[in-house]
Write a protein that holds these residues in place. Structure first.
Motif, PDB file in Angstrom:
ATOM      1  N   TYR A 227      -4.185   2.650 -14.783  1.00 22.59           N
ATOM      2  CA  TYR A 227      -3.860   1.548 -13.887  1.00 22.59           C
ATOM      3  C   TYR A 227      -5.138   0.774 -13.601  1.00 22.59           C
ATOM      4  CZ  TYR A 227       0.739   3.495 -12.662  1.00 22.59           C
ATOM      5  OH  TYR A 227       2.025   3.952 -12.690  1.00 22.59           O
TER       6      TYR A 227
ATOM      7  N   LEU B 190      -4.791   1.344   3.428  1.00 19.34           N
ATOM      8  CA  LEU B 190      -3.839   0.532   2.662  1.00 19.34           C
ATOM      9  C   LEU B 190      -2.636   1.423   2.357  1.00 19.34           C
ATOM     10  CD1 LEU B 190      -3.357  -2.195   1.091  1.00 19.34           C
ATOM     11  CD2 LEU B 190      -4.345  -1.028  -0.903  1.00 19.34           C
TER      12      LEU B 190
ATOM     13  N   LEU C   7       4.938   4.256 -12.441  1.00 16.96           N
ATOM     14  CA  LEU C   7       5.147   3.714 -11.119  1.00 16.96           C
ATOM     15  C   LEU C   7       4.840   2.225 -11.088  1.00 16.96           C
ATOM     16  CD1 LEU C   7       3.548   6.440  -8.816  1.00 16.96           C
ATOM     17  CD2 LEU C   7       5.859   6.306  -9.719  1.00 16.96           C
ATOM     18  N   PHE C   8       5.696   1.499 -10.410  1.00 12.41           N
ATOM     19  CA  PHE C   8       5.458   0.094 -10.129  1.00 12.41           C
ATOM     20  C   PHE C   8       5.052   0.017  -8.656  1.00 12.41           C
ATOM     21  CE2 PHE C   8       7.233  -2.058 -13.881  1.00 12.41           C
ATOM     22  CZ  PHE C   8       7.875  -0.995 -14.486  1.00 12.41           C
ATOM     23  N   PHE C   9       3.863  -0.498  -8.409  1.00  8.93           N
ATOM     24  CA  PHE C   9       3.342  -0.547  -7.051  1.00  8.93           C
ATOM     25  C   PHE C   9       3.508  -1.935  -6.436  1.00  8.93           C
ATOM     26  CE2 PHE C   9       1.085   3.408  -6.220  1.00  8.93           C
ATOM     27  CZ  PHE C   9       0.937   3.942  -7.481  1.00  8.93           C
ATOM     28  N   GLY C  10       3.712  -1.941  -5.125  1.00  5.15           N
ATOM     29  CA  GLY C  10       3.615  -3.170  -4.376  1.00  5.15           C
ATOM     30  C   GLY C  10       2.162  -3.487  -4.078  1.00  5.15           C
ATOM     31  N   SER C  11       1.931  -4.616  -3.429  1.00  2.57           N
ATOM     32  CA  SER C  11       0.571  -5.046  -3.106  1.00  2.57           C
ATOM     33  C   SER C  11       0.001  -4.341  -1.886  1.00  2.57           C
ATOM     34  CB  SER C  11       0.525  -6.555  -2.879  1.00  2.57           C
ATOM     35  OG  SER C  11       0.772  -7.237  -4.099  1.00  2.57           O
TER      36      SER C  11
ATOM     37  N   GLN D  97      -2.145  -3.577   4.538  1.00  4.36           N
ATOM     38  CA  GLN D  97      -3.437  -3.147   5.078  1.00  4.36           C
ATOM     39  C   GLN D  97      -3.267  -2.920   6.574  1.00  4.36           C
ATOM     40  OE1 GLN D  97      -6.418  -2.714   3.077  1.00  4.36           O
ATOM     41  NE2 GLN D  97      -6.793  -1.510   4.912  1.00  4.36           N
TER      42      GLN D  97
ATOM     43  N   GLY E 189      -7.866  -4.433  -2.282  1.00  4.97           N
ATOM     44  CA  GLY E 189      -6.799  -4.798  -1.356  1.00  4.97           C
ATOM     45  C   GLY E 189      -5.443  -5.003  -1.995  1.00  4.97           C
ATOM     46  N   LYS E 190      -5.302  -4.633  -3.264  1.00  4.97           N
ATOM     47  CA  LYS E 190      -4.029  -4.792  -3.981  1.00  4.97           C
ATOM     48  C   LYS E 190      -3.527  -3.431  -4.460  1.00  4.97           C
ATOM     49  CE  LYS E 190      -4.210  -9.389  -4.125  1.00  4.97           C
ATOM     50  NZ  LYS E 190      -3.204 -10.272  -3.505  1.00  4.97           N
ATOM     51  N   GLY E 191      -2.244  -3.406  -4.851  1.00  3.68           N
ATOM     52  CA  GLY E 191      -1.710  -2.191  -5.420  1.00  3.68           C
ATOM     53  C   GLY E 191      -2.116  -2.022  -6.872  1.00  3.68           C
ATOM     54  N   PRO E 192      -2.125  -0.794  -7.378  1.00  5.96           N
ATOM     55  CA  PRO E 192      -2.456  -0.575  -8.790  1.00  5.96           C
ATOM     56  C   PRO E 192      -1.463  -1.277  -9.711  1.00  5.96           C
ATOM     57  CG  PRO E 192      -2.562   1.481  -7.550  1.00  5.96           C
ATOM     58  CD  PRO E 192      -1.927   0.466  -6.650  1.00  5.96           C
TER      59      PRO E 192
ATOM     60  N   LEU F 106       2.465  12.049  -9.758  1.00  3.25           N
ATOM     61  CA  LEU F 106       1.258  11.704 -10.483  1.00  3.25           C
ATOM     62  C   LEU F 106       0.059  12.285  -9.759  1.00  3.25           C
ATOM     63  CD1 LEU F 106       1.594   7.914 -11.463  1.00  3.25           C
ATOM     64  CD2 LEU F 106       1.817   9.900 -12.950  1.00  3.25           C
TER      65      LEU F 106
ATOM     66  N   TYR G 231       2.481   5.824  -0.570  1.00  3.93           N
ATOM     67  CA  TYR G 231       1.124   6.334  -0.765  1.00  3.93           C
ATOM     68  C   TYR G 231       0.227   5.762   0.322  1.00  3.93           C
ATOM     69  CZ  TYR G 231       1.849   8.093  -5.564  1.00  3.93           C
ATOM     70  OH  TYR G 231       2.253   8.800  -6.667  1.00  3.93           O
TER      71      TYR G 231
ATOM     72  N   LEU H  40       0.726   1.892   0.353  1.00  4.93           N
ATOM     73  CA  LEU H  40       1.332   1.398  -0.879  1.00  4.93           C
ATOM     74  C   LEU H  40       2.718   1.975  -1.065  1.00  4.93           C
ATOM     75  CD1 LEU H  40      -1.776   1.914  -3.169  1.00  4.93           C
ATOM     76  CD2 LEU H  40      -0.816  -0.299  -2.565  1.00  4.93           C
TER      77      LEU H  40
ATOM     78  N   TYR I  28       8.400   5.656  -3.362  1.00  9.09           N
ATOM     79  CA  TYR I  28       7.262   6.447  -2.917  1.00  9.09           C
ATOM     80  C   TYR I  28       6.482   5.699  -1.831  1.00  9.09           C
ATOM     81  CZ  TYR I  28       7.960   8.133  -7.756  1.00  9.09           C
ATOM     82  OH  TYR I  28       8.483   8.603  -8.931  1.00  9.09           O
TER      83      TYR I  28
ATOM     84  N   PHE J 240       0.006  -1.362 -13.557  1.00 10.07           N
ATOM     85  CA  PHE J 240       0.151  -0.508 -14.730  1.00 10.07           C
ATOM     86  C   PHE J 240      -0.471  -1.157 -15.964  1.00 10.07           C
ATOM     87  CE2 PHE J 240       1.977   2.494 -17.558  1.00 10.07           C
ATOM     88  CZ  PHE J 240       2.422   1.775 -18.662  1.00 10.07           C
TER      89      PHE J 240
END
Lengths: 116, 111
Positions: free
Chosen positions: B36, A88, A105-109, A112, B41-44, B99, A35, A90, A33, B46
């Motif tokens: 979450y 940002l 969902l597993f998100f990256g950091s 920016q 500045g970071k991703g969510p 989601l 975002y 994602l 994904y 879980f």
């Protein structure tokens, strides 16, 4: 390995530049994904790839072009962006079609992005 | 259309002051409700998935509960490191998007 890796972490680009965001995961996930998230807002879905095929495009402008070269990689190509595209970005991944947990969902950091 | 509403928008607590965050949802069929945590500045990151009314899950100082209309994230004796934005999201049987996120609650825990 439970990580989603995004590069670069920060990107500054002009409105005439072409750049790409990269995302990689090695969890065997087959859904990936993109975002977009503005400050103090929730993530907004842009694209979904399922088994390397684009399955959802949330009416995103054509200046954003996604690509899924293989099951581990996801790119977002950027061209002629506007200052309001600063946000940002994602990447996330999940296991599709495996029951109720398939939308964990597993998100990256994130990357920016600043468009000047 | 699936909807998620989180309250309050922002919450300021003293260290050790327990409280709860609310997530109200409207879906035609709930497949899962997700919590979450997101740092600036970071991703969510879980935290929990809840699937059916009455379900509860715990992790350290956090406990998530679910009813047919809402979910609560209870924070017991919070510490400054619990400061973050907490996002609630739902996955429904009818929705086309994976989601649907709420706007989040920004939690600040003051030492």
């Amino acid at each position: 390995d439970t990580e989603v890796t995004q590069t670069p972490k920060h990107l500054v680009m002009g409105m005439t530049n072409k750049k790409s965001l990269k995302c990689e995961q090695h969890m065997g996930h087959r859904a990936m994904y993109w975002y977009k998230q503005k400050a103090k807002k929730p993530p907004e879905l842009m694209f979904v790839y399922s088994y390397e095929k684009l399955s959802i495009n949330e009416s995103v402008p054509s200046r954003f072009s996604p690509e899924c070269p293989n099951s581990s990689l996801l790119n977002l190509h950027l061209h002629a962006l506007q200052p309001e595209d600063s946000a940002l970005y994602l990447c996330a991944s999940s296991r599709p079609g495996q029951g109720p947990t398939n939308e964990k969902l597993f998100f990256g950091s994130g990357t920016q992005l600043s468009v000047l | 259309e699936d909807q998620v509403t989180q309250s309050p928008e922002a919450l300021r607590l003293q260290e050790g002051e327990s409280s709860s965050l609310n997530c109200s949802y409207t879906v035609s069929g709930l497949r899962g409700l997700f919590w979450y945590r997101q740092d600036p500045g970071k991703g969510p990151e879980f935290l929990f998935t809840l699937y059916s009314a009455g379900e509860e899950k715990e992790k350290e100082r956090l406990k998530a509960t679910l009813t047919k209309k809402e979910s609560f994230l209870h924070i017991t004796a919070p510490k400054p490191e619990d400061s973050a934005t907490y996002l609630c999201a739902v996955h429904s049987y009818s929705g086309n998007t994976p989601l649907v996120f709420g706007k989040g609650t920004r939690l600040s825990v003051i030492a």
